[in-house]
Enzyme design. Structure first.
Site, PDB file in Angstrom:
ATOM      1  N   GLN A   1       0.424   6.594 -13.210  1.00  9.81           N
ATOM      2  CA  GLN A   1      -0.690   6.026 -12.604  1.00  9.81           C
ATOM      3  C   GLN A   1      -0.579   4.181 -13.505  1.00  9.81           C
ATOM      4  O   GLN A   1      -0.452   3.545 -12.555  1.00  9.81           O
ATOM      5  CB  GLN A   1      -2.338   5.901 -13.190  1.00  9.81           C
ATOM      6  CG  GLN A   1      -2.764   7.107 -12.042  1.00  9.81           C
ATOM      7  CD  GLN A   1      -2.363   7.286 -10.707  1.00  9.81           C
ATOM      8  OE1 GLN A   1      -2.869   5.730  -9.844  1.00  9.81           O
ATOM      9  NE2 GLN A   1      -1.706   7.891 -10.376  1.00  9.81           N
TER      10      GLN A   1
ATOM     11  N   HIS B   1       1.738   1.403 -11.893  1.00 12.96           N
ATOM     12  CA  HIS B   1       1.921   1.258 -10.482  1.00 12.96           C
ATOM     13  C   HIS B   1       1.502  -0.047 -10.391  1.00 12.96           C
ATOM     14  O   HIS B   1       2.256  -1.262  -9.817  1.00 12.96           O
ATOM     15  CB  HIS B   1       0.393   1.712  -9.530  1.00 12.96           C
ATOM     16  CG  HIS B   1       0.709   2.787  -9.440  1.00 12.96           C
ATOM     17  ND1 HIS B   1       1.735   3.133  -7.639  1.00 12.96           N
ATOM     18  CD2 HIS B   1       0.377   4.183  -9.464  1.00 12.96           C
ATOM     19  CE1 HIS B   1       1.926   4.545  -6.921  1.00 12.96           C
ATOM     20  NE2 HIS B   1       1.443   5.143  -7.918  1.00 12.96           N
TER      21      HIS B   1
ATOM     22  N   GLU C   1     -10.738   8.529  -8.597  1.00 14.44           N
ATOM     23  CA  GLU C   1      -9.497   8.604  -7.300  1.00 14.44           C
ATOM     24  C   GLU C   1      -8.896  10.128  -7.654  1.00 14.44           C
ATOM     25  O   GLU C   1      -8.712  10.836  -6.727  1.00 14.44           O
ATOM     26  CB  GLU C   1      -8.772   6.953  -7.063  1.00 14.44           C
ATOM     27  CG  GLU C   1      -7.811   7.276  -6.306  1.00 14.44           C
ATOM     28  CD  GLU C   1      -6.480   6.177  -6.571  1.00 14.44           C
ATOM     29  OE1 GLU C   1      -7.001   5.091  -7.493  1.00 14.44           O
ATOM     30  OE2 GLU C   1      -6.043   6.416  -4.805  1.00 14.44           O
ATOM     31  N   HIS C   2      -8.503   9.500  -8.694  1.00 11.97           N
ATOM     32  CA  HIS C   2      -7.624  10.740  -8.788  1.00 11.97           C
ATOM     33  C   HIS C   2      -7.957  11.567 -10.328  1.00 11.97           C
ATOM     34  O   HIS C   2      -7.952  11.181 -11.421  1.00 11.97           O
ATOM     35  CB  HIS C   2      -5.693  10.779  -8.860  1.00 11.97           C
ATOM     36  CG  HIS C   2      -5.164  10.205  -8.628  1.00 11.97           C
ATOM     37  ND1 HIS C   2      -5.097   8.543  -8.310  1.00 11.97           N
ATOM     38  CD2 HIS C   2      -4.739  10.259  -7.302  1.00 11.97           C
ATOM     39  CE1 HIS C   2      -4.175   8.330  -7.191  1.00 11.97           C
ATOM     40  NE2 HIS C   2      -3.936   9.178  -6.607  1.00 11.97           N
TER      41      HIS C   2
ATOM     42  N   ASP D   1       1.061  12.236  -4.873  1.00 11.75           N
ATOM     43  CA  ASP D   1       1.907  11.112  -4.125  1.00 11.75           C
ATOM     44  C   ASP D   1       2.644  11.442  -3.156  1.00 11.75           C
ATOM     45  O   ASP D   1       2.670   9.758  -1.997  1.00 11.75           O
ATOM     46  CB  ASP D   1       2.438   9.973  -5.455  1.00 11.75           C
ATOM     47  CG  ASP D   1       0.903   9.798  -5.648  1.00 11.75           C
ATOM     48  OD1 ASP D   1      -0.122   9.366  -5.888  1.00 11.75           O
ATOM     49  OD2 ASP D   1       1.220   9.332  -7.235  1.00 11.75           O
TER      50      ASP D   1
ATOM     51  N   HIS E   1     -38.007   2.765  29.000  1.00 11.38           N
ATOM     52  CA  HIS E   1     -37.639   3.230  28.148  1.00 11.38           C
ATOM     53  C   HIS E   1     -38.807   5.323  28.695  1.00 11.38           C
ATOM     54  O   HIS E   1     -38.035   5.994  28.897  1.00 11.38           O
ATOM     55  CB  HIS E   1     -38.192   3.923  26.547  1.00 11.38           C
ATOM     56  CG  HIS E   1     -36.726   2.952  25.750  1.00 11.38           C
ATOM     57  ND1 HIS E   1     -36.646   1.608  25.882  1.00 11.38           N
ATOM     58  CD2 HIS E   1     -36.264   3.670  24.995  1.00 11.38           C
ATOM     59  CE1 HIS E   1     -35.570   1.324  25.317  1.00 11.38           C
ATOM     60  NE2 HIS E   1     -34.818   2.066  25.091  1.00 11.38           N
TER      61      HIS E   1
END
Lengths: 434, 434
Positions: free
Chosen positions: B259, B262, B327-328, B361, B420
Site C-alpha cells: 500500500q 502507491h 479499505e483493505h 488488486d 393526492h
C-alpha cells in the site's frame, strides 16, 4: 395552459428537447452561509446548535431539551386520531413488508483452485434522518426513510425535525415511533445536519444522513458528504402519465395535479395516443384547478412546466418516456405490463388505471423517495441498500496462490508496483522450498 | 519509523484518535479552473477538447483522431507480451466470474389484496470510464471498472485515457479490449469528464462516469454529478493488517509496503497481539525499504502515516479495526474466519496468510475499487450495482384499491395534499357506483 406537443409537428424534436432541458429550479446559493454554520457547530457543538435554533426557529432550548423525551412523544402520539393512526400503521406495515424483501443475500463459494470468495452485507451502525418542519413536514416521508433503515438493521436511528416556534407535528412523532426511531431532536437546518455528521456533546455522530430538506439542508448534506454518507439530493417532483383514450379524463387530471400541487417547480406530463383525450384531460385539469386547495401552486406548475404530448402509438410513448426517465410513471393503458416491458428508465412505475401515483406516496409499499431530474437514467429510489454496505471476502489456499499468484506478480511488474509483486513472490518462494 | 501504539499505554485513546483523524491529503483547490474547462467544453464541444488536449497533453488531434481506431488498438495489443496477455486474461476471467454472481434478481409478488408489487433492475445505457495516463495508468483498473459495467449490461462503454505526448499504454488498450469496451478516446483531465457528461459532436454523452483520476478529474466528477451519475471520489489507499506472531514478518512487511508504495499519502497499519512481532515487522519493512524501487514514496508513507499497534487480544484488534473501517483488511491469524465474523466495517477482507492484498488488486475476482478514508462505514466497493438501477412496480386491483385507498386518502388529507386524496377518492367513488 400547459404546452401541447405532437410528434407529428415539424418542430417536435426541438420542442421536446426544450421540455427535457427546462430548468425548473433556481437554488439560492447558500453555500457560504452553510459552510459557516457547519464550522460553528464543529467548533462549539451544542452551544452553536442552541444559538442557531433560537435564531432560526425562535425556540430556546437547552442540552436537556434538545431531544424529545419519551413522555413528550407519548403525549403527541395521543393527539393523533384513530383514523390517522390506523392509516399510518397500515402504511408502515406495507412499507416494511415491501422493503423486507429487498434484503440482499450474502454469498460464499469455492473456485476451481479451492480459493473461497464471497461477500457479506452489513448495516450502517448509525443513521440520521432529516425531516423538514412546517408545511412540508410529511409523516409519510418519515416512514419511507426510517423503515428501510430499521429493516436493514441500523442500530441507532436519529431524527432531526425543526419545530419553529415550538410547534411539532404529532403525526411525524407517531410515524417515527411506528418506524422504531431511537432518538428525535427538535432541531433543523444546516446546524442539524452538522450536528448529525460531526456530533456534539448531546448528539452522537451518525454514519449516514438521508431525508429531504430546503436549500440549506441540501447544501449542508453536500458539504458533509465524505465524512458521512448521504442519499440523493432530490429535485422537484415529476410525474409522467401515459394514457390511452379509455380512461376517465378526471382521474388522469387528478394524477397530474397530485404532482403539480407539491411545488411550483413540479412537472406533470401526459403522453397519449389520442389527441382528443389529451384535450379532455387538460380541460379536466382546468376544472379541478377552479376549486383545488393548492390551486395557486398546482396551477403555476401546470402552466409553466406541464405538457400534453400526442404520439402516434404507445411504442413512441415508451421511447419518449425513456428519454424523460421520469421519477413517477403511470401506465394507464389496456395492457400496462406489455408497455412496462418497454420502459428502461423510471424511478417507479404504476400500472393500470387503478394505481394512482398517490397510492405509492403512502401505502403501496415501494419507497416514495425516488430519483428526480432525469437521474432515473443512473440511480434508484431509496431502499434497504442505502443503509447496507458490502464487504468482499477472499481466502486463498496454497494451491490457489500457486495457481493465480504468478499472474498477479506479472501484472504488478507491468504497473511498476514492486512490493505488490514481492508480497506474492515471497510467499510462493517460501512455499516452493517446502 | 512509523508510530508505535499500545493499548496498554495511558494515552492510547488520544494517540489512536489522532491516527484516525490524520489528514493525509491536501487536495489543491482546482475548482475554479475546472468550472471554466467544463463551461468551455459545453460551449465549444470538440474544438475546446482539442485545444485543451494540445495545451495539457502536448498532442495535436482532430475530431477524426480523438478516438483510437480499431487498427491502432490492434497494433498496440500486438505489442503486449504473451505472459502479460495471459495474466490480463486470467484476471479478466476471474473478475467477470465474481461480478457475474453479483447480479441482483427482479422480484414480483401479489399481496393479500391481489395487488402486484415488485421491482426490476435495468442497466445504465451508456457509461464512461476515466483512466489516468502516465505512471498511474493501471490496466488492472480498466478491468475492475469496465467488467462490472459490461456484466451489468451497459450497452455503450466509452473510455477516456490521456496520452501525454502521444504515448499510450498498450496494456490499457488490451485490458479495454478484453473487457469489451466500445470506444476509447485519447483525452483526459476535466475536459474529458466534461465531454463524457455533456457530449460533443464526436463523443456522445454518457449517463454514468466512473474511474480514478487526479484533483482536476475529481473536481470535474463532483461538478458533473447530477447531470450524470459518478462513483465515489477515492482518497489515498489504506491497508490494515491484523497478524499474530505465527507469521513471517517479511511477508507482512511486504503487504504493508504494497500500500505504502502507491502514494506518499497512503497508510499502512499493523495490529498485532505480540509486541515483539510488531517490532520484527517494522525491522523487516526497514530492510525492504533499502532496496525497494519505490522506496522514496513507500518510505515517506510508512514514516508519516504508518503505525504498529499492539493489543491485548484479537477482540481488541477487531474493535479497533471497526473504528478504522479500513479499505483493505488482512487477517493473518490462526482462525481468520472467526475474526472476520467480528468485523463490521471494511471494504475488502483478505483471510489468512496466503491471501496478500495484492492478489485482490489483480486476480482475486472481487473489485479493487474500494471505499477509502473510513467510508467503509457507509459505502461499498464498485460492483455491478453501480451500473444498474431499480424501478419499483405497483399494480392495484379494484379490490386492493378499495382495501388500502382510504388510508392513502386519510394521510393525504393530513399532509394537506388534496389532489393526492382526490385521485384515490374519485376512483373509489366511481367504482362504488358500479
Amino acid at each position: 395552459m400547459p404546452q401541447f406537443l405532437n410528434t407529428q409537428d415539424a418542430d417536435f424534436e426541438t420542442q421536446f428537447t426544450a421540455l427535457l432541458g427546462a430548468k425548473r429550479e433556481d437554488s439560492p446559493d447558500v453555500d457560504a452561509v452553510v459552510a459557516e454554520i457547519i464550522a460553528d457547530v464543529r467548533a462549539r457543538g451544542d452551544a452553536a446548535v442552541l444559538e442557531l435554533t433560537a435564531q432560526f426557529d425562535r425556540l430556546e432550548l437547552t442540552p436537556e431539551t434538545l431531544r424529545f423525551s419519551e413522555a413528550e412523544i407519548d403525549a403527541f402520539c395521543a393527539e393523533v386520531s384513530d383514523e390517522e393512526r390506523a392509516a399510518l400503521e397500515l402504511a408502515a406495515e406495507r412499507i416494511r413488508a415491501y422493503h423486507s424483501r429487498q434484503m440482499p443475500s450474502d454469498d460464499s463459494w469455492a473456485d476451481a483452485n479451492g480459493a473461497t470468495l464471497g461477500w457479506r452485507w452489513s448495516p450502517v451502525s448509525a443513521a440520521g434522518l432529516y425531516v423538514p418542519g412546517g408545511l412540508a413536514s410529511y409523516p409519510s416521508s418519515v416512514l419511507m426513510n426510517a423503515i428501510p433503515a430499521k429493516v436493514a438493521g441500523v442500530e441507532r436511528l436519529a431524527i432531526v425535525v425543526p419545530t419553529p416556534d415550538g410547534i411539532a407535528n404529532p403525526l411525524v412523532l407517531l410515524a417515527a415511533r411506528l418506524a422504531g426511531v431511537d432518538e428525535i431532536y427538535r432541531i433543523g437546518g444546516a446546524q442539524a445536519v452538522a450536528a448529525l455528521a460531526y456530533g456534539t456533546d448531546t448528539i452522537a455522530p451518525v454514519d449516514k444522513i438521508t431525508g429531504p430538506g430546503n436549500a440549506f439542508v441540501a447544501a449542508a448534506k453536500r458539504r458533509v458528504f465524505g465524512k458521512v454518507g448521504i442519499d440523493m439530493i432530490a429535485g422537484p417532483s415529476e410525474i409522467l402519465v401515459i394514457a390511452d383514450k379509455d380512461n376517465n379524463p378526471d382521474w388522469i387530471a387528478l394524477d397530474l395535479l397530485s404532482q403539480a400541487e407539491h411545488d411550483e417547480s413540479a412537472q406533470s406530463i401526459l403522453i397519449t395516443d389520442d389527441n382528443g383525450f389529451g384535450k379532455a384531460v387538460a380541460q379536466a385539469v382546468e376544472k379541478r384547478l377552479e376549486t383545488l386547495e393548492r390551486r395557486a401552486i398546482a396551477g403555476a406548475s401546470w402552466r409553466d412546466f406541464g405538457a400534453v404530448i400526442t404520439v402516434d402509438d404507445l411504442d413512441q410513448a415508451a421511447a419518449l418516456s425513456n428519454r424523460i426517465a421520469p421519477e413517477h410513471l403511470e401506465l394507464c393503458v389496456a395492457d400496462p405490463d406489455a408497455l412496462s416491458d418497454k420502459i428502461t428508465h423510471a424511478g417507479a412505475i404504476f400500472l393500470g388505471q387503478f394505481t394512482p401515483e398517490a397510492i405509492g406516496d403512502y401505502v403501496g409499499g415501494p419507497n416514495h423517495v425516488l430519483p428526480t431530474a432525469r437521474s432515473a437514467r443512473f440511480s434508484s429510489g431509496l431502499s434497504v441498500m442505502d443503509f447496507l454496505k458490502r464487504t468482499t471476502l477472499s481466502k486463498m489456499t496454497l494451491e490457489s496462490l500457486r495457481a493465480i499468484g504468478p499472474a498477479a506478480a506479472t501484472l504488478a511488474k507491468s504497473e511498476s508496483l514492486e512490493a505488490h509483486g514481492l508480497s506474492v513472490l515471497a510467499r510462493l518462494e517460501a512455499l516452493n522450498q517446502k
